[in-house]
Design a protein around this motif. Structure first.
Motif, PDB file in Angstrom:
ATOM      1  N   ARG A  38     -43.588 -44.690  87.788  1.00 42.33           N
ATOM      2  CA  ARG A  38     -44.367 -43.551  87.289  1.00 42.33           C
ATOM      3  C   ARG A  38     -45.072 -43.952  86.006  1.00 42.33           C
ATOM      4  O   ARG A  38     -44.469 -44.519  85.107  1.00 42.33           O
ATOM      5  CB  ARG A  38     -43.463 -42.346  87.065  1.00 42.33           C
ATOM      6  CG  ARG A  38     -42.954 -41.809  88.398  1.00 42.33           C
ATOM      7  CD  ARG A  38     -42.200 -40.519  88.244  1.00 42.33           C
ATOM      8  NE  ARG A  38     -41.783 -40.049  89.545  1.00 42.33           N
ATOM      9  CZ  ARG A  38     -42.514 -39.251  90.332  1.00 42.33           C
ATOM     10  NH1 ARG A  38     -43.679 -38.818  89.946  1.00 42.33           N
ATOM     11  NH2 ARG A  38     -42.045 -38.867  91.510  1.00 42.33           N
ATOM     12  N   ASP A  39     -46.384 -43.634  85.954  1.00 42.28           N
ATOM     13  CA  ASP A  39     -47.138 -44.001  84.761  1.00 42.28           C
ATOM     14  C   ASP A  39     -46.732 -43.134  83.569  1.00 42.28           C
ATOM     15  O   ASP A  39     -46.202 -42.032  83.729  1.00 42.28           O
ATOM     16  CB  ASP A  39     -48.649 -43.968  85.007  1.00 42.28           C
ATOM     17  CG  ASP A  39     -49.215 -42.588  85.270  1.00 42.28           C
ATOM     18  OD1 ASP A  39     -48.855 -41.638  84.545  1.00 42.28           O
ATOM     19  OD2 ASP A  39     -50.054 -42.472  86.176  1.00 42.28           O
ATOM     20  N   LYS A  40     -46.978 -43.656  82.384  1.00 41.57           N
ATOM     21  CA  LYS A  40     -46.545 -42.978  81.159  1.00 41.57           C
ATOM     22  C   LYS A  40     -47.372 -41.748  80.844  1.00 41.57           C
ATOM     23  O   LYS A  40     -46.861 -40.773  80.305  1.00 41.57           O
ATOM     24  CB  LYS A  40     -46.604 -43.948  79.978  1.00 41.57           C
ATOM     25  CG  LYS A  40     -45.545 -45.010  80.028  1.00 41.57           C
ATOM     26  CD  LYS A  40     -45.637 -45.952  78.855  1.00 41.57           C
ATOM     27  CE  LYS A  40     -44.581 -47.041  79.001  1.00 41.57           C
ATOM     28  NZ  LYS A  40     -44.647 -47.997  77.911  1.00 41.57           N
ATOM     29  N   HIS A  84     -46.571 -44.446  91.520  1.00 39.79           N
ATOM     30  CA  HIS A  84     -47.233 -45.582  92.181  1.00 39.79           C
ATOM     31  C   HIS A  84     -46.148 -46.185  93.068  1.00 39.79           C
ATOM     32  O   HIS A  84     -45.121 -46.652  92.566  1.00 39.79           O
ATOM     33  CB  HIS A  84     -47.748 -46.576  91.142  1.00 39.79           C
ATOM     34  CG  HIS A  84     -48.730 -45.956  90.196  1.00 39.79           C
ATOM     35  ND1 HIS A  84     -50.079 -45.987  90.407  1.00 39.79           N
ATOM     36  CD2 HIS A  84     -48.540 -45.226  89.069  1.00 39.79           C
ATOM     37  CE1 HIS A  84     -50.704 -45.342  89.433  1.00 39.79           C
ATOM     38  NE2 HIS A  84     -49.780 -44.865  88.605  1.00 39.79           N
TER      39      HIS A  84
END
Length: 174
Positions: free
Chosen positions: A14-16, A22
């Motif tokens: 998981r992006d920040k 993803h």
């Protein structure tokens, strides 16, 4: 922001900034499983509502205020369980139907694996959406089936294809 591996061969990062998943899989089957897992992790109650709405039993699931929604579904997409099973069985007749059916099966397996993990006593408070307790179903949803995916797709098709969208007139305008 985070990384998890709900099954060997599956990684969800998981992006920040937004927590967007993803999803990576060593194989196609593992990728589809990961997509199902992430879908359940992010939107389990929502897809359960869509499943019940698509089956025309939302009032039974979430309360009597949804009777008109159920009536609308039965008026425009009146599929019973046998109709749904026939549609799933018919997938194999399509070009690439066997692959489509396998992808859908792996996707549903990912959803159900998430549900099973969320039902574990040590995970219920952190993984199970609170909405289930609010509607008197603290143990969460029943497992998903391929027929449930057809119900959701039918609901969306009924909304946009029958009475909701103006895609055709917009296309003509363009």
């Amino acid at each position: 922001a985070s990384s998890e591996s709900p099954e060997p061969g599956v990684t969800i990062i998981r992006d920040k900034q937004y927590g967007v998943p993803h999803i990576y899989g060593d194989t196609r089957a593992e990728l589809e499983f990961g997509i199902g897992w992430a879908t359940a992790e992010d939107r389990l109650f929502f897809i359960d509502v869509l499943r019940h709405a698509g089956q025309g039993d939302l009032a039974q699931f979430a309360g009597g205020a949804n009777v008109s929604m159920d009536q609308s579904v039965w008026a425009s997409e009146p599929y019973n369980q046998q109709d749904l099973e026939n549609q799933v069985n018919g997938i194999t007749q399509l070009p690439d139907g066997a692959q489509i059916l396998q992808d859908a099966t792996n996707y549903v397996d990912g959803i159900n694996a998430y549900i099973n993990d969320a039902k574990q006593p040590t995970n219920t408070l952190t993984m199970m959406p609170a909405e289930y307790a609010a509607i008197g179903q603290p143990l969460g949803p029943q497992p998903f089936t391929l027929e449930d995916i057809v119900s959701i797709a039918t609901l969306v098709g009924g909304i946009f294809g029958n009475g909701g969208g103006t895609q055709l007139s917009n296309a003509v305008l363009y």
